[in-house]
Design an enzyme around this catalytic site. Structure first.
Site, PDB file in Angstrom:
ATOM      1  N   HIS A 114       0.875  -1.418   0.286  1.00 58.46           N
ATOM      2  CA  HIS A 114      -0.053  -0.057   0.084  1.00 58.46           C
ATOM      3  C   HIS A 114       1.178   0.923   0.171  1.00 58.46           C
ATOM      4  CE1 HIS A 114      -2.523  -3.085   1.896  1.00 58.46           C
ATOM      5  NE2 HIS A 114      -3.477  -2.431   0.928  1.00 58.46           N
TER       6      HIS A 114
ATOM      7  N   LYS B  89      -1.308  -7.812  -4.616  1.00 58.05           N
ATOM      8  CA  LYS B  89      -1.531  -7.073  -4.832  1.00 58.05           C
ATOM      9  C   LYS B  89      -1.514  -5.508  -4.280  1.00 58.05           C
ATOM     10  CE  LYS B  89      -4.904  -4.719  -1.439  1.00 58.05           C
ATOM     11  NZ  LYS B  89      -6.289  -4.722  -0.336  1.00 58.05           N
TER      12      LYS B  89
END
Length: 229
Positions: free
Chosen positions: A120, A146
């Site tokens: 992230h 991700k």
């Protein structure tokens, strides 16, 4: 034709009863899989987590997010990994951050659970080459990569779509209102999972599940679409 991208709904509640209540509500609304945000719970322990997972009895992603990547877990890294290890036999996926020590990642993988290796960035969108490097590193460690990044201009959201167009088994999200459309477009690139909201907003730009289901199953890229003159 219905989308094959699964809609994941995060559950971020402080206590057992609330987690189960919200989970059942999201299942009724049509979630395909739930993301159990362990870090949102007050003083989570192994036995309680297993009880929750068994009572929900639905596909789950176990996640215990660290502060540096948008989470709120207050314990040690060892304690965090131990909680994830306890959940691993009972869930569909464990989401563990790329910055986690490789030894801990290998311990989680050794349980046989499928893994989502995540990254992230809440400040910016890295360059495409950097994101591709991150995704390839994640895929070398786990089953699904991700990346969730922050756009500062519209062009940044196109970088995320470029990642999806080049990488399979990848979740790529441009966060915030500017990037919210990438959560829908992910299905057009056969991303395995996208994220929407039941009740708990855990990232900026998340759409509610009803809107997400409607948009995913619309043919937004129909080459044969004819416009009225």
């Amino acid at each position: 034709m219905y989308s094959q991208t699964k809609i994941a709904i995060p559950i971020a509640q402080k206590d057992k009863d609330s987690v189960i209540e919200i989970a059942k509500d999201c299942i009724r609304k049509g979630a395909d899989i739930l993301e159990f945000r362990i870090d949102a719970m007050e003083n989570p322990n192994k036995n309680t987590l297993i009880e929750i997972i068994k009572e929900i009895d639905f596909p789950l992603i176990a996640t215990c997010r660290i502060k540096e990547e948008g989470g709120s877990f207050k314990g040690s890294e060892h304690e965090r990994v131990e909680l994830l290890l306890a959940c691993a036999p009972y869930v569909e996926y464990v989401d563990i951050e790329l910055q986690t020590n490789d030894e801990y990642i290998e311990k989680i993988k050794s349980t046989g659970v499928k893994t989502i290796i995540s990254y992230h960035d809440f400040e910016k969108t890295p360059e495409l080459s950097d994101l591709i490097y991150i995704v390839n590193k994640e895929k070398s460690l786990g089953n699904i990569a991700k990346v969730a990044v922050t756009p500062n201009k519209l062009e940044d959201t196109l970088v995320v779509l470029a990642v999806l167009s080049r990488c399979n088994d990848t979740i790529a999200i441009s966060m915030g209102e500017l990037g919210s459309y990438t959560r829908v477009m992910a299905s057009k690139f056969k991303s395995p999972i996208t994220f929407a909201v039941g009740r708990d907003v855990t990232a900026p730009g998340q759409l509610d599940i009803e809107t997400m289901k409607m948009l995913l199953n619309m043919n937004l890229m129909d080459d044969n679409l004819e416009l009225d003159n």
